[in-house]
Design an enzyme around this catalytic site. Structure first.
Site, PDB file in Angstrom:
ATOM      1  N   ASN A 146      36.326  -7.841 -13.731  1.00 40.55           N
ATOM      2  CA  ASN A 146      35.095  -8.487 -13.263  1.00 40.55           C
ATOM      3  C   ASN A 146      35.223 -10.000 -13.400  1.00 40.55           C
ATOM      4  OD1 ASN A 146      33.901  -9.369 -15.913  1.00 40.55           O
ATOM      5  ND2 ASN A 146      34.021  -7.167 -16.295  1.00 40.55           N
TER       6      ASN A 146
ATOM      7  N   ASP B  41      32.177  -0.884 -17.435  1.00 36.64           N
ATOM      8  CA  ASP B  41      31.439   0.328 -17.796  1.00 36.64           C
ATOM      9  C   ASP B  41      32.305   1.574 -17.653  1.00 36.64           C
ATOM     10  OD1 ASP B  41      29.005  -0.859 -18.454  1.00 36.64           O
ATOM     11  OD2 ASP B  41      28.503  -1.120 -16.340  1.00 36.64           O
TER      12      ASP B  41
ATOM     13  N   LYS C 244      53.710   2.840 -10.625  1.00 38.16           N
ATOM     14  CA  LYS C 244      52.930   2.195  -9.571  1.00 38.16           C
ATOM     15  C   LYS C 244      52.640   3.204  -8.442  1.00 38.16           C
ATOM     16  CE  LYS C 244      53.081  -1.483  -6.212  1.00 38.16           C
ATOM     17  NZ  LYS C 244      53.952  -2.200  -5.326  1.00 38.16           N
TER      18      LYS C 244
ATOM     19  N   PRO D 207      33.397   3.484 -23.803  1.00 40.78           N
ATOM     20  CA  PRO D 207      32.497   3.417 -24.960  1.00 40.78           C
ATOM     21  C   PRO D 207      31.663   2.145 -24.872  1.00 40.78           C
ATOM     22  CG  PRO D 207      34.741   2.831 -25.586  1.00 40.78           C
ATOM     23  CD  PRO D 207      34.804   3.307 -24.165  1.00 40.78           C
ATOM     24  N   ASP D 208      30.459   2.192 -25.411  1.00 44.50           N
ATOM     25  CA  ASP D 208      29.615   0.999 -25.443  1.00 44.50           C
ATOM     26  C   ASP D 208      29.815   0.308 -26.795  1.00 44.50           C
ATOM     27  OD1 ASP D 208      27.336  -0.782 -25.832  1.00 44.50           O
ATOM     28  OD2 ASP D 208      26.628   0.070 -23.950  1.00 44.50           O
ATOM     29  N   ILE D 209      30.421  -0.862 -26.757  1.00 49.14           N
ATOM     30  CA  ILE D 209      30.798  -1.543 -28.008  1.00 49.14           C
ATOM     31  C   ILE D 209      29.555  -2.017 -28.760  1.00 49.14           C
ATOM     32  CG2 ILE D 209      32.079  -3.515 -28.950  1.00 49.14           C
ATOM     33  CD1 ILE D 209      33.901  -3.180 -26.386  1.00 49.14           C
TER      34      ILE D 209
ATOM     35  N   PHE E 267      24.251  -9.592 -24.870  1.00 51.47           N
ATOM     36  CA  PHE E 267      23.817 -10.319 -23.688  1.00 51.47           C
ATOM     37  C   PHE E 267      23.458  -9.275 -22.641  1.00 51.47           C
ATOM     38  CE2 PHE E 267      24.697 -14.919 -23.920  1.00 51.47           C
ATOM     39  CZ  PHE E 267      25.226 -14.983 -25.183  1.00 51.47           C
TER      40      PHE E 267
ATOM     41  N   LYS F 194      17.609  -2.407 -22.519  1.00 51.98           N
ATOM     42  CA  LYS F 194      18.939  -2.385 -23.168  1.00 51.98           C
ATOM     43  C   LYS F 194      18.819  -2.553 -24.675  1.00 51.98           C
ATOM     44  CE  LYS F 194      21.693  -3.831 -19.335  1.00 51.98           C
ATOM     45  NZ  LYS F 194      22.339  -4.876 -18.581  1.00 51.98           N
TER      46      LYS F 194
ATOM     47  N   LYS G 271      20.416   0.316 -26.861  1.00 55.99           N
ATOM     48  CA  LYS G 271      21.656   0.026 -27.592  1.00 55.99           C
ATOM     49  C   LYS G 271      21.403  -0.200 -29.076  1.00 55.99           C
ATOM     50  CE  LYS G 271      23.863  -1.713 -23.470  1.00 55.99           C
ATOM     51  NZ  LYS G 271      25.215  -2.080 -23.051  1.00 55.99           N
TER      52      LYS G 271
HETATM   53  N1  CTP Z   1      28.439  -3.900 -23.628  1.00 56.78           N
HETATM   54  C1  CTP Z   1      29.351  -3.349 -24.512  1.00 56.78           C
HETATM   55  N2  CTP Z   1      30.117  -2.299 -24.128  1.00 56.78           N
HETATM   56  C2  CTP Z   1      29.983  -1.774 -22.904  1.00 56.78           C
HETATM   57  C3  CTP Z   1      29.053  -2.326 -21.982  1.00 56.78           C
HETATM   58  C4  CTP Z   1      28.303  -3.391 -22.375  1.00 56.78           C
HETATM   59  O1  CTP Z   1      29.473  -3.854 -25.646  1.00 56.78           O
HETATM   60  N3  CTP Z   1      30.742  -0.751 -22.571  1.00 56.78           N
HETATM   61  C5  CTP Z   1      27.599  -4.992 -24.105  1.00 56.78           C
HETATM   62  C6  CTP Z   1      27.853  -6.333 -23.429  1.00 56.78           C
HETATM   63  O2  CTP Z   1      28.800  -7.079 -24.166  1.00 56.78           O
HETATM   64  C7  CTP Z   1      26.473  -6.965 -23.493  1.00 56.78           C
HETATM   65  C8  CTP Z   1      25.524  -5.799 -23.386  1.00 56.78           C
HETATM   66  O3  CTP Z   1      26.278  -4.648 -23.763  1.00 56.78           O
HETATM   67  O4  CTP Z   1      26.233  -7.568 -24.743  1.00 56.78           O
HETATM   68  C9  CTP Z   1      24.935  -5.550 -22.041  1.00 56.78           C
HETATM   69  O5  CTP Z   1      25.944  -5.573 -21.055  1.00 56.78           O
HETATM   70  P1  CTP Z   1      25.582  -5.401 -19.541  1.00 56.78           P
HETATM   71  O6  CTP Z   1      26.835  -5.440 -18.734  1.00 56.78           O
HETATM   72  O7  CTP Z   1      24.458  -6.320 -19.171  1.00 56.78           O
HETATM   73  O8  CTP Z   1      24.937  -3.967 -19.539  1.00 56.78           O
HETATM   74  P2  CTP Z   1      25.519  -2.556 -19.357  1.00 56.78           P
HETATM   75  O9  CTP Z   1      25.373  -1.796 -20.618  1.00 56.78           O
HETATM   76  O10 CTP Z   1      26.880  -2.609 -18.780  1.00 56.78           O
HETATM   77  O11 CTP Z   1      24.465  -1.936 -18.340  1.00 56.78           O
HETATM   78  P3  CTP Z   1      24.366  -2.105 -16.738  1.00 56.78           P
HETATM   79  O12 CTP Z   1      25.767  -2.283 -16.245  1.00 56.78           O
HETATM   80  O13 CTP Z   1      23.730  -0.828 -16.339  1.00 56.78           O
HETATM   81  O14 CTP Z   1      23.478  -3.284 -16.496  1.00 56.78           O
END
Ligand code: CTP
Length: 402
Positions: free
Chosen positions: A208, A276, A286, A304-306, A324, A338, A342
């Site tokens: 990204n 995500d 490749k 995983p969501d950190i 953020f 969020k 979270k």
């Molecule tokens: N974040 C994280 N791990 C993930 C996704 C997000 O730690 N796998 C954290 C980001 O560092 C940020 C916050 O979650 O602090 C929100 O990230 P954002 O991209 O806005 O949200 P998402 O959880 O990805 O939700 P969406 O894409 O549906 O907006």
């Protein structure tokens, strides 16, 4: 405490010069000696008599004063100090410093200085935002000049915005930081920054547009206040912030592993734009085009969501977990959702629609969303968002028991 520290305070022109009188008093209360240089502009706002009375020393004003030169000399003036503080730092004096001009006592001793310099800018918002001032500031910071403020609020000129000199207590805390005693000394902090790259095969990935500017700025700001900072960063072109331990990762899973390994910390700031999804059918070799077959299908699996994982660490949970929220619509509502989902303490919500120029740009407009409150911050440089956040962390940790 600043016992025995020798501060050379340059007071340049601006209404904020009156705050410098308080700064002198508080520096002396903390054990520092303060010698003052008053520019002609500064002398329009405070008198040499009040500066001399508070500092207990002669006030220096004139480069060509024979008495001053015989007694002291402008070179010795800067050599016999441990730190030069320019407060208020006017746009004019910062421009002179950046250009290397030496046409009065203040600019000459700043050019001759071989000790740390801290500036506390104060000026009208438009003057502050003008590219000339921002370029001068960038030049000074590149050369190692430190800065505190300016803050946002009501300005003496009647306008509202950024440009107020930082509060005296914040200037004092920054001075203590310069001497290695910042308000976050002994505090461990974790910051995530940048994008993650999720491989499709050994040469291709899903990524990204995150530049890492905001996360790196947060790590730098926390380190400046004395924190022991680990920065876990995805692939970015940003230089490593000074005094920060940097761990480079590529994927979300690697980022999570590095974050867990960095615990325990008192504060975690997740500024990374974590992918995500990861590619569950990534190949070791490749992928080759086969003109006879349809294009391959990329299968995705949730990463995983950190931020959520750090918020769920039980007794190892950081006292303050901050995320953020990158949004392109209904920014505050999405951020509030969020925050709840979270389980973190604060979310800095920012609008990353292409028109805002936030992704990759130098400025950011954020709202600080906590469980009880939403606080809009003005559009300010990412470095200033970071500094403001770092000071909010200082305040919050004071209130959160260990
Ligand atoms: N974040 C994280 N791990 C993930 C996704 C997000 O730690 N796998 C954290 C980001 O560092 C940020 C916050 O979650 O602090 C929100 O990230 P954002 O991209 O806005 O949200 P998402 O959880 O990805 O939700 P969406 O894409 O549906 O907006």
């Amino acid at each position: 405490m600043l016992d025995g520290r020798r501060i050379l305070l340059v007071i340049s022109g601006g209404i904020a010069a009156y705050k410098s009188l308080d700064l002198i008093r508080r520096l002396r209360e903390r054990g520092a000696s303060v010698r003052c240089v008053l520019t002609p502009g500064g002398a329009q706002f405070v008198t040499p008599l009040s500066v001399a009375a508070l500092s207990g020393e002669k006030v220096y004003q004139d480069l060509f004063s024979l008495t001053d030169e015989a007694e002291m000399g402008h070179i010795r003036l800067s050599r016999e100090a441990d730190l030069i503080v320019v407060a208020p730092a006017s746009a004019d004096l910062m421009a002179k410093m950046a250009a290397g001009l030496a046409d009065d006592l203040a600019s000459t001793l700043l050019l001759a200085a071989d000790i740390p310099v801290l500036v506390a800018p104060a000026m009208n918002t438009q003057m502050w935002r003008h590219p000339a001032t921002q370029d001068n500031l960038a030049t000074l910071e590149r050369r190692g000049v430190r800065r505190i403020g300016p803050a946002a609020g009501d300005l003496a000129c009647g306008e509202v915005g950024e440009g107020r000199m930082a509060e005296v207590l914040d200037i004092l805390a920054t001075i203590e930081t310069v001497f290695g005693d910042g308000p976050l000394k002994g505090i461990r902090a974790l910051v995530t920054s940048g994008p993650t790259f999720e491989p499709i095969d050994p040469v291709r990935f899903i990524g990204n547009r995150s530049s890492g500017k905001q996360g790196h700025a947060v790590a730098a700001a926390l380190a400046r206040l004395g924190a022991d900072v680990t920065l876990v960063s995805g692939p970015v072109a940003q230089p490593d912030p000074k005094g920060v331990k940097v761990i480079r990762v590529e994927t979300a899973r690697e980022m999570l592993g590095a974050c867990i390994a960095a615990l325990p910390v008192a504060v975690a700031v997740c500024a990374a734009a974590v992918a995500d999804w990861t590619v569950s059918n990534a190949t070791k070799e490749k992928r080759k085009k086969d003109p006879g077959s349809p294009p391959p299908t990329i299968e995705l699996a949730l990463n995983p969501d950190i931020l959520a994982t750090l918020s769920e660490q039980g007794s190892a949970r950081p006292r303050l977990v901050i995320g953020f929220a990158a949004e392109t619509e209904t920014v505050i509502d999405n951020a509030r959702g969020k925050l709840a989902r979270k389980g973190c303490d604060w979310i800095l919500a920012n609008d990353v629609s292409p028109a805002t120029g936030t992704f990759g740009g130098d400025f950011n407009t954020v709202h600080l969303v906590t469980t009880g409150d939403t606080e809009p911050w003005p559009r300010i440089a990412k470095a200033d968002v970071a500094e403001r956040l770092a000071w909010r962390i200082v305040d919050a940790l004071k209130e959160t028991p260990r």
